[in-house]
Design a protein around this motif. Structure first.
Motif, PDB file in Angstrom:
ATOM      1  N   ASP A  83       2.234  -0.314  16.746  1.00  0.00           N
ATOM      2  CA  ASP A  83       2.221   1.032  16.639  1.00  0.00           C
ATOM      3  C   ASP A  83       2.857   1.320  15.739  1.00  0.00           C
ATOM      4  OD1 ASP A  83       5.179   0.524  17.049  1.00  0.00           O
ATOM      5  OD2 ASP A  83       5.063   0.754  18.971  1.00  0.00           O
ATOM      6  N   SER A  84       2.783   3.169  15.688  1.00  0.00           N
ATOM      7  CA  SER A  84       3.437   3.693  14.575  1.00  0.00           C
ATOM      8  C   SER A  84       4.508   3.441  13.765  1.00  0.00           C
ATOM      9  CB  SER A  84       3.404   5.363  14.623  1.00  0.00           C
ATOM     10  OG  SER A  84       4.019   5.537  15.810  1.00  0.00           O
ATOM     11  N   SER A  85       5.582   3.364  15.111  1.00  0.00           N
ATOM     12  CA  SER A  85       7.028   3.223  15.060  1.00  0.00           C
ATOM     13  C   SER A  85       7.495   1.460  13.699  1.00  0.00           C
ATOM     14  CB  SER A  85       7.457   3.230  15.883  1.00  0.00           C
ATOM     15  OG  SER A  85       7.118   1.891  17.318  1.00  0.00           O
ATOM     16  N   THR A  86       5.765   0.963  14.259  1.00  0.00           N
ATOM     17  CA  THR A  86       5.496  -0.380  13.807  1.00  0.00           C
ATOM     18  C   THR A  86       5.562  -0.011  12.574  1.00  0.00           C
ATOM     19  OG1 THR A  86       6.029  -1.809  16.175  1.00  0.00           O
ATOM     20  CG2 THR A  86       5.689  -3.302  13.814  1.00  0.00           C
ATOM     21  N   LEU A  87       4.762  -0.279  11.713  1.00  0.00           N
ATOM     22  CA  LEU A  87       4.134   0.629  10.933  1.00  0.00           C
ATOM     23  C   LEU A  87       4.959   1.312   9.967  1.00  0.00           C
ATOM     24  CD1 LEU A  87       0.379   1.282  12.168  1.00  0.00           C
ATOM     25  CD2 LEU A  87       0.819  -0.695  10.572  1.00  0.00           C
ATOM     26  N   VAL A  88       6.037   2.055  10.269  1.00  0.00           N
ATOM     27  CA  VAL A  88       6.671   2.893   9.890  1.00  0.00           C
ATOM     28  C   VAL A  88       7.783   1.493   9.154  1.00  0.00           C
ATOM     29  CG1 VAL A  88       8.187   4.493   9.857  1.00  0.00           C
ATOM     30  CG2 VAL A  88       6.221   5.178  10.605  1.00  0.00           C
ATOM     31  N   ALA A  89       8.179   0.753  10.622  1.00  0.00           N
ATOM     32  CA  ALA A  89       9.114   0.136  10.126  1.00  0.00           C
ATOM     33  C   ALA A  89       8.525  -0.790   8.711  1.00  0.00           C
ATOM     34  CB  ALA A  89       9.316  -0.683  11.356  1.00  0.00           C
ATOM     35  N   MET A  90       8.095  -1.141   9.293  1.00  0.00           N
ATOM     36  CA  MET A  90       7.003  -2.444   7.283  1.00  0.00           C
ATOM     37  C   MET A  90       6.922  -1.451   6.566  1.00  0.00           C
ATOM     38  SD  MET A  90       3.761  -3.685  10.227  1.00  0.00           S
ATOM     39  CE  MET A  90       3.424  -5.005   8.851  1.00  0.00           C
ATOM     40  N   GLY A  91       7.156   0.009   6.441  1.00  0.00           N
ATOM     41  CA  GLY A  91       6.347   0.099   4.849  1.00  0.00           C
ATOM     42  C   GLY A  91       6.363  -0.995   4.071  1.00  0.00           C
ATOM     43  N   TYR A  92       6.737  -0.992   3.149  1.00  0.00           N
ATOM     44  CA  TYR A  92       5.806  -2.303   1.749  1.00  0.00           C
ATOM     45  C   TYR A  92       5.261  -2.707   2.409  1.00  0.00           C
ATOM     46  CZ  TYR A  92       8.842   1.141  -1.628  1.00  0.00           C
ATOM     47  OH  TYR A  92       9.363   2.233  -2.109  1.00  0.00           O
ATOM     48  N   ILE A  93       5.763  -3.589   3.812  1.00  0.00           N
ATOM     49  CA  ILE A  93       5.385  -4.989   4.247  1.00  0.00           C
ATOM     50  C   ILE A  93       3.336  -4.983   4.514  1.00  0.00           C
ATOM     51  CG2 ILE A  93       5.622  -6.329   6.086  1.00  0.00           C
ATOM     52  CD1 ILE A  93       8.203  -6.203   5.890  1.00  0.00           C
ATOM     53  N   VAL A  94       3.417  -3.593   4.803  1.00  0.00           N
ATOM     54  CA  VAL A  94       1.861  -2.732   4.929  1.00  0.00           C
ATOM     55  C   VAL A  94       0.601  -3.011   3.860  1.00  0.00           C
ATOM     56  CG1 VAL A  94       0.118  -1.453   5.405  1.00  0.00           C
ATOM     57  CG2 VAL A  94       2.381  -0.934   6.266  1.00  0.00           C
ATOM     58  N   CYS A  95       1.353  -3.482   2.215  1.00  0.00           N
ATOM     59  CA  CYS A  95       0.022  -4.326   1.732  1.00  0.00           C
ATOM     60  C   CYS A  95       0.143  -5.954   2.085  1.00  0.00           C
ATOM     61  CB  CYS A  95       0.791  -3.665   0.558  1.00  0.00           C
ATOM     62  SG  CYS A  95       0.517  -1.983   0.823  1.00  0.00           S
ATOM     63  N   GLY A  96       0.970  -6.402   2.471  1.00  0.00           N
ATOM     64  CA  GLY A  96       0.942  -7.716   3.249  1.00  0.00           C
ATOM     65  C   GLY A  96      -0.729  -8.010   4.116  1.00  0.00           C
ATOM     66  N   ALA A  97      -1.331  -6.962   4.459  1.00  0.00           N
ATOM     67  CA  ALA A  97      -1.968  -6.698   5.567  1.00  0.00           C
ATOM     68  C   ALA A  97      -3.504  -7.244   4.666  1.00  0.00           C
ATOM     69  CB  ALA A  97      -2.004  -5.565   6.274  1.00  0.00           C
ATOM     70  N   LYS A  98      -4.687  -7.941   5.433  1.00  0.00           N
ATOM     71  CA  LYS A  98      -6.007  -8.401   4.551  1.00  0.00           C
ATOM     72  C   LYS A  98      -6.654  -6.900   5.271  1.00  0.00           C
ATOM     73  CE  LYS A  98      -5.542 -13.627   5.170  1.00  0.00           C
ATOM     74  NZ  LYS A  98      -4.601 -13.201   6.629  1.00  0.00           N
ATOM     75  N   THR A  99      -7.409  -6.770   4.332  1.00  0.00           N
ATOM     76  CA  THR A  99      -8.721  -6.221   4.979  1.00  0.00           C
ATOM     77  C   THR A  99      -8.920  -5.790   5.945  1.00  0.00           C
ATOM     78  OG1 THR A  99     -10.255  -7.154   3.208  1.00  0.00           O
ATOM     79  CG2 THR A  99      -8.916  -5.218   2.006  1.00  0.00           C
ATOM     80  N   THR A 100      -9.187  -7.115   6.258  1.00  0.00           N
ATOM     81  CA  THR A 100      -9.828  -6.627   7.081  1.00  0.00           C
ATOM     82  C   THR A 100      -9.126  -6.504   8.698  1.00  0.00           C
ATOM     83  OG1 THR A 100      -9.224  -9.425   7.568  1.00  0.00           O
ATOM     84  CG2 THR A 100     -11.450  -8.775   6.873  1.00  0.00           C
ATOM     85  N   GLU A 101      -7.766  -7.285   8.399  1.00  0.00           N
ATOM     86  CA  GLU A 101      -6.606  -6.544  10.025  1.00  0.00           C
ATOM     87  C   GLU A 101      -6.384  -5.284   9.006  1.00  0.00           C
ATOM     88  OE1 GLU A 101      -3.492 -10.841   9.319  1.00  0.00           O
ATOM     89  OE2 GLU A 101      -3.856  -9.296   8.096  1.00  0.00           O
ATOM     90  N   ILE A 102      -6.401  -4.866   8.042  1.00  0.00           N
ATOM     91  CA  ILE A 102      -6.287  -3.077   8.239  1.00  0.00           C
ATOM     92  C   ILE A 102      -7.596  -2.674   9.322  1.00  0.00           C
ATOM     93  CG2 ILE A 102      -6.238  -1.330   6.812  1.00  0.00           C
ATOM     94  CD1 ILE A 102      -4.738  -2.887   4.044  1.00  0.00           C
ATOM     95  N   ASN A 103      -8.842  -3.181   8.806  1.00  0.00           N
ATOM     96  CA  ASN A 103      -9.553  -2.556   9.515  1.00  0.00           C
ATOM     97  C   ASN A 103      -9.627  -2.330  11.280  1.00  0.00           C
ATOM     98  OD1 ASN A 103     -11.233  -1.586   6.909  1.00  0.00           O
ATOM     99  ND2 ASN A 103     -12.206  -3.635   6.508  1.00  0.00           N
TER     100      ASN A 103
END
Length: 245
Positions: A83-103
């Motif tokens: 959810d949005s709050s977890t994504l906000v908490a992840m911050g820079y870690i978002v760039c650890g997701a594969k493009t398939t996961e981001i999609n």
């Protein structure tokens, strides 16, 4: 850190204290972290060194991927459930997701988090940024890029650097005005050269023009460089002929 024992046994009170020390952990150690509490995720997600660490980009990507996986394993969630709050908490870690996961991210939840994530100097690859921008074009998020106004570009911050070539080449003055200098500096040099013409560059503010990096400038054509120079030093008289360019 040895006084706390194996990384896999770090308590939820110890992890938030790691701070920048987290980047010294190995991929295996990062993968073993138990990140069950939001404060632990936030503590690691706020470490800006994930983006500016003076190491090979591959090493940084592997470390971020390890932490992203640790978040999923610890919270027992799939990428689509974040959810949005977890994504906000992840911050820079978002760039650890594969493009398939981001999609597979929930586009609505991501659009709620973008106001925060867009302010970070993310270390995402060009492909990852493209995927993140793709989420924002969902009909329940911001819709097609052609409909975005200044306010949307201000809100998405650095993610504007991930606009596809065709969308970037169609940007109008109102949209360009909303692009942050930080986003300008993060546009891949080749994309900058291919997608932004001299007329669009001439619409830059001084701050946007000053943010252009040496690598980006090196990739520009003479006419693009002239347009940039006219923004940076408008007092210099340059006879310019853009016809046929």
């Amino acid at each position: 850190m040895k006084i706390y024992g194996p990384v896999s046994s770090f308590s939820q009170s110890v992890i938030p204290q790691l701070g920048g020390l987290a980047i010294e952990l190995t991929v295996e150690e990062l993968s073993s972290l138990r990140l069950t509490e939001r404060r632990c995720i936030s503590a690691l997600g706020a470490v800006s060194a994930w983006s500016n660490r003076q190491v090979a980009a591959l090493a940084t990507a592997l470390n971020l991927a390890a932490v992203f996986t640790a978040v999923l394993n610890s919270t027992k969630q799939s990428p689509s459930q974040l959810d949005s709050s977890t994504l906000v908490a992840m911050g820079y870690i978002v760039c650890g997701a594969k493009t398939t996961e981001i999609n597979s991210f929930n586009a609505v939840e991501f659009s709620k988090a973008v106001r925060w994530l867009g302010q970070l100097t993310l270390s995402c690859s060009e492909e990852q940024l493209d995927a993140l921008v793709g989420l924002l074009t969902h009909s329940l998020a911001f819709g097609p890029i052609s409909s975005w106004g200044t306010d949307v570009f201000i809100e998405i911050g650095v993610l504007a650097a991930g606009l596809p070539d065709f969308a970037m080449s169609a940007l109008v003055k109102e949209q360009i005005e909303g692009i942050s200098p930080k986003a300008i500096s993060m546009i891949p040099p080749k994309r900058f050269y291919v997608a932004l013409n001299h007329r669009q560059i001439s619409m830059f503010s001084y701050e946007q023009a000053a943010a252009v990096t040496t690598e980006q400038f090196s990739a520009l054509s003479d006419v693009q460089r002239t347009a940039l120079a006219m923004v940076l030093t408008p007092w210099e008289n340059r006879p310019v002929d853009f016809r046929g360019k």
